[in-house]
Write a protein that holds these residues in place. Structure first.
Motif, PDB file in Angstrom:
ATOM      1  N   ALA A 221       5.464   1.861   2.670  1.00  0.00           N
ATOM      2  CA  ALA A 221       4.675   3.001   2.188  1.00  0.00           C
ATOM      3  C   ALA A 221       5.453   3.748   1.120  1.00  0.00           C
ATOM      4  O   ALA A 221       6.580   4.191   1.355  1.00  0.00           O
ATOM      5  CB  ALA A 221       4.349   3.935   3.345  1.00  0.00           C
ATOM      6  N   LEU A 222       4.844   3.887  -0.031  1.00  0.00           N
ATOM      7  CA  LEU A 222       5.396   4.685  -1.121  1.00  0.00           C
ATOM      8  C   LEU A 222       5.035   6.136  -0.867  1.00  0.00           C
ATOM      9  O   LEU A 222       3.854   6.486  -0.784  1.00  0.00           O
ATOM     10  CB  LEU A 222       4.827   4.225  -2.458  1.00  0.00           C
ATOM     11  N   CYS A 223       6.030   6.986  -0.697  1.00  0.00           N
ATOM     12  CA  CYS A 223       5.779   8.390  -0.372  1.00  0.00           C
ATOM     13  C   CYS A 223       6.507   9.298  -1.350  1.00  0.00           C
ATOM     14  O   CYS A 223       7.714   9.147  -1.558  1.00  0.00           O
ATOM     15  CB  CYS A 223       6.231   8.706   1.049  1.00  0.00           C
ATOM     16  N   HIS A 224       5.762  10.224  -1.912  1.00  0.00           N
ATOM     17  CA  HIS A 224       6.337  11.234  -2.801  1.00  0.00           C
ATOM     18  C   HIS A 224       6.176  12.632  -2.232  1.00  0.00           C
ATOM     19  O   HIS A 224       6.463  13.610  -2.917  1.00  0.00           O
ATOM     20  CB  HIS A 224       5.691  11.159  -4.192  1.00  0.00           C
ATOM     21  N   ASP A 225       5.687  12.726  -0.992  1.00  0.00           N
ATOM     22  CA  ASP A 225       5.517  14.028  -0.352  1.00  0.00           C
ATOM     23  C   ASP A 225       5.697  13.866   1.152  1.00  0.00           C
ATOM     24  O   ASP A 225       5.604  12.761   1.691  1.00  0.00           O
ATOM     25  CB  ASP A 225       4.141  14.625  -0.681  1.00  0.00           C
ATOM     26  N   VAL A 226       5.973  14.965   1.815  1.00  0.00           N
ATOM     27  CA  VAL A 226       6.265  14.974   3.243  1.00  0.00           C
ATOM     28  C   VAL A 226       5.031  14.596   4.072  1.00  0.00           C
ATOM     29  O   VAL A 226       5.143  13.859   5.058  1.00  0.00           O
ATOM     30  CB  VAL A 226       6.826  16.354   3.655  1.00  0.00           C
TER      31      VAL A 226
ATOM     32  N   ILE B 129       5.498  -2.980  -3.769  1.00  0.00           N
ATOM     33  CA  ILE B 129       4.682  -4.187  -3.970  1.00  0.00           C
ATOM     34  C   ILE B 129       5.422  -5.408  -3.453  1.00  0.00           C
ATOM     35  O   ILE B 129       4.857  -6.228  -2.716  1.00  0.00           O
ATOM     36  CB  ILE B 129       4.310  -4.348  -5.454  1.00  0.00           C
ATOM     37  N   ALA B 130       6.688  -5.545  -3.820  1.00  0.00           N
ATOM     38  CA  ALA B 130       7.463  -6.723  -3.418  1.00  0.00           C
ATOM     39  C   ALA B 130       7.631  -6.779  -1.900  1.00  0.00           C
ATOM     40  O   ALA B 130       7.425  -7.831  -1.282  1.00  0.00           O
ATOM     41  CB  ALA B 130       8.821  -6.723  -4.116  1.00  0.00           C
ATOM     42  N   ALA B 131       8.007  -5.668  -1.280  1.00  0.00           N
ATOM     43  CA  ALA B 131       8.230  -5.656   0.173  1.00  0.00           C
ATOM     44  C   ALA B 131       6.946  -5.978   0.930  1.00  0.00           C
ATOM     45  O   ALA B 131       6.987  -6.680   1.955  1.00  0.00           O
ATOM     46  CB  ALA B 131       8.780  -4.297   0.610  1.00  0.00           C
ATOM     47  N   ASN B 132       5.819  -5.506   0.439  1.00  0.00           N
ATOM     48  CA  ASN B 132       4.553  -5.732   1.132  1.00  0.00           C
ATOM     49  C   ASN B 132       4.057  -7.170   1.051  1.00  0.00           C
ATOM     50  O   ASN B 132       3.081  -7.523   1.714  1.00  0.00           O
ATOM     51  CB  ASN B 132       3.483  -4.760   0.627  1.00  0.00           C
ATOM     52  N   LYS B 133       4.729  -8.023   0.306  1.00  0.00           N
ATOM     53  CA  LYS B 133       4.388  -9.444   0.282  1.00  0.00           C
ATOM     54  C   LYS B 133       4.909 -10.160   1.525  1.00  0.00           C
ATOM     55  O   LYS B 133       4.470 -11.257   1.844  1.00  0.00           O
ATOM     56  CB  LYS B 133       4.968 -10.119  -0.976  1.00  0.00           C
ATOM     57  N   VAL B 134       5.848  -9.542   2.233  1.00  0.00           N
ATOM     58  CA  VAL B 134       6.429 -10.150   3.435  1.00  0.00           C
ATOM     59  C   VAL B 134       5.534  -9.814   4.628  1.00  0.00           C
ATOM     60  O   VAL B 134       5.326  -8.636   4.935  1.00  0.00           O
ATOM     61  CB  VAL B 134       7.876  -9.642   3.658  1.00  0.00           C
ATOM     62  N   PRO B 135       4.997 -10.822   5.314  1.00  0.00           N
ATOM     63  CA  PRO B 135       4.140 -10.554   6.468  1.00  0.00           C
ATOM     64  C   PRO B 135       4.859  -9.700   7.506  1.00  0.00           C
ATOM     65  O   PRO B 135       6.046  -9.885   7.781  1.00  0.00           O
ATOM     66  CB  PRO B 135       3.846 -11.952   7.020  1.00  0.00           C
TER      67      PRO B 135
ATOM     68  N   CYS C 185      13.534   2.479  -6.070  1.00  0.00           N
ATOM     69  CA  CYS C 185      13.624   2.010  -7.455  1.00  0.00           C
ATOM     70  C   CYS C 185      13.242   3.196  -8.334  1.00  0.00           C
ATOM     71  O   CYS C 185      13.197   4.330  -7.861  1.00  0.00           O
ATOM     72  CB  CYS C 185      12.761   0.775  -7.711  1.00  0.00           C
ATOM     73  N   GLY C 186      12.987   2.971  -9.595  1.00  0.00           N
ATOM     74  CA  GLY C 186      12.672   4.080 -10.484  1.00  0.00           C
ATOM     75  C   GLY C 186      11.425   4.844 -10.067  1.00  0.00           C
ATOM     76  O   GLY C 186      11.417   6.069 -10.029  1.00  0.00           O
ATOM     77  N   THR C 187      10.366   4.111  -9.720  1.00  0.00           N
ATOM     78  CA  THR C 187       9.103   4.742  -9.323  1.00  0.00           C
ATOM     79  C   THR C 187       8.789   4.566  -7.840  1.00  0.00           C
ATOM     80  O   THR C 187       7.934   5.269  -7.312  1.00  0.00           O
ATOM     81  CB  THR C 187       7.927   4.149 -10.112  1.00  0.00           C
ATOM     82  N   GLY C 188       9.393   3.594  -7.207  1.00  0.00           N
ATOM     83  CA  GLY C 188       9.059   3.236  -5.835  1.00  0.00           C
ATOM     84  C   GLY C 188       7.932   2.224  -5.758  1.00  0.00           C
ATOM     85  O   GLY C 188       7.697   1.627  -4.704  1.00  0.00           O
ATOM     86  N   ILE C 189       7.255   2.004  -6.869  1.00  0.00           N
ATOM     87  CA  ILE C 189       6.101   1.103  -6.889  1.00  0.00           C
ATOM     88  C   ILE C 189       6.525  -0.356  -6.782  1.00  0.00           C
ATOM     89  O   ILE C 189       6.003  -1.110  -5.955  1.00  0.00           O
ATOM     90  CB  ILE C 189       5.243   1.335  -8.153  1.00  0.00           C
ATOM     91  N   GLY C 190       7.461  -0.768  -7.607  1.00  0.00           N
ATOM     92  CA  GLY C 190       7.872  -2.172  -7.631  1.00  0.00           C
ATOM     93  C   GLY C 190       8.398  -2.652  -6.293  1.00  0.00           C
ATOM     94  O   GLY C 190       8.004  -3.719  -5.806  1.00  0.00           O
ATOM     95  N   VAL C 191       9.293  -1.871  -5.688  1.00  0.00           N
ATOM     96  CA  VAL C 191       9.847  -2.294  -4.390  1.00  0.00           C
ATOM     97  C   VAL C 191       8.772  -2.296  -3.307  1.00  0.00           C
ATOM     98  O   VAL C 191       8.799  -3.126  -2.400  1.00  0.00           O
ATOM     99  CB  VAL C 191      11.080  -1.463  -3.971  1.00  0.00           C
TER     100      VAL C 191
ATOM    101  N   LEU D  16      10.698   4.916  -2.222  1.00  0.00           N
ATOM    102  CA  LEU D  16      10.826   6.154  -2.988  1.00  0.00           C
ATOM    103  C   LEU D  16      11.108   5.843  -4.448  1.00  0.00           C
ATOM    104  O   LEU D  16      11.730   4.821  -4.759  1.00  0.00           O
ATOM    105  CB  LEU D  16      11.968   7.008  -2.440  1.00  0.00           C
ATOM    106  N   GLY D  17      10.707   6.766  -5.324  1.00  0.00           N
ATOM    107  CA  GLY D  17      10.990   6.640  -6.751  1.00  0.00           C
ATOM    108  C   GLY D  17      11.996   7.683  -7.194  1.00  0.00           C
ATOM    109  O   GLY D  17      11.693   8.878  -7.182  1.00  0.00           O
ATOM    110  N   GLN D  18      13.175   7.242  -7.583  1.00  0.00           N
ATOM    111  CA  GLN D  18      14.224   8.168  -8.015  1.00  0.00           C
ATOM    112  C   GLN D  18      13.809   8.979  -9.231  1.00  0.00           C
ATOM    113  O   GLN D  18      14.195  10.136  -9.371  1.00  0.00           O
ATOM    114  CB  GLN D  18      15.505   7.378  -8.336  1.00  0.00           C
ATOM    115  N   ARG D  19      13.000   8.394 -10.100  1.00  0.00           N
ATOM    116  CA  ARG D  19      12.582   9.082 -11.325  1.00  0.00           C
ATOM    117  C   ARG D  19      11.342   9.944 -11.113  1.00  0.00           C
ATOM    118  O   ARG D  19      10.881  10.601 -12.035  1.00  0.00           O
ATOM    119  CB  ARG D  19      12.331   8.061 -12.431  1.00  0.00           C
TER     120      ARG D  19
END
Length: 152
Positions: free
Chosen positions: A87-92, A76-82, A68-74, A109-112
């Motif tokens: 993992a949101l990653c902006h580095d290797v 949070i939403a994905a982690n609601k599923v047991p 998504c734009g930041t990677g944060i929203g997706v 990942l966040g495209q922006r």
């Protein structure tokens, strides 16, 4: 790595990067399914995060990648599923650690936030890295027990 099956999804804010990731996967012979979105019209990221997370949880795909734009929203939403460890990653380094230490089964990942070159390197490292188990296994089990505590 070529034997992996990847569930892929994005909202409009991550569409362009998702398309680059698709090309990357195709070039390497990695199987994937694109759960959408399929253009840049405004959509709601939880819809796509849920589809990818449920497909990974069900074992239909080995891992998932969400953008998504930041990677944060997706994330949070994905982690609601047991059973999902997104993992949101902006580095290797974080990408590698998320697999080796946390057994992350979805990369977000966040495209922006991260450029396409770095994003594809993050994807490469994340796909090539494996869970190391050992002392990390105990910690992942504790994450699972937290999920179980709140599943009524």
């Amino acid at each position: 790595m070529g034997g992996l099956k990847i569930a892929l999804g994005s909202d409009h804010g991550g569409f362009e990067l998702k398309e680059k990731i698709k090309k990357y996967l195709e070039e390497r012979g990695i199987s994937y399914h694109d759960f959408g979105t399929y253009n840049q019209e405004s959509v709601d990221y939880p819809d796509f995060a849920l589809q990818v997370a449920e497909a990974v949880r069900a074992g239909q795909y080995d891992r998932g990648i969400l953008v998504c734009g930041t990677g944060i929203g997706v994330s949070i939403a994905a982690n609601k599923v047991p059973g999902v460890r997104a993992a949101l990653c902006h580095d290797v380094f974080s990408a590698k650690a998320s697999r080796e230490h946390n057994d992350a089964n979805i990369l977000t990942l966040g495209q922006r936030v991260v450029g396409p070159g770095l994003a594809l390197e993050i994807v490469r490292v994340w796909l090539e890295s494996e869970f190391t188990g050992g002392r990390h296994e105990r910690r992942v089990r504790k994450i699972t027990s937290i999920e179980q505590k709140y599943n009524l």
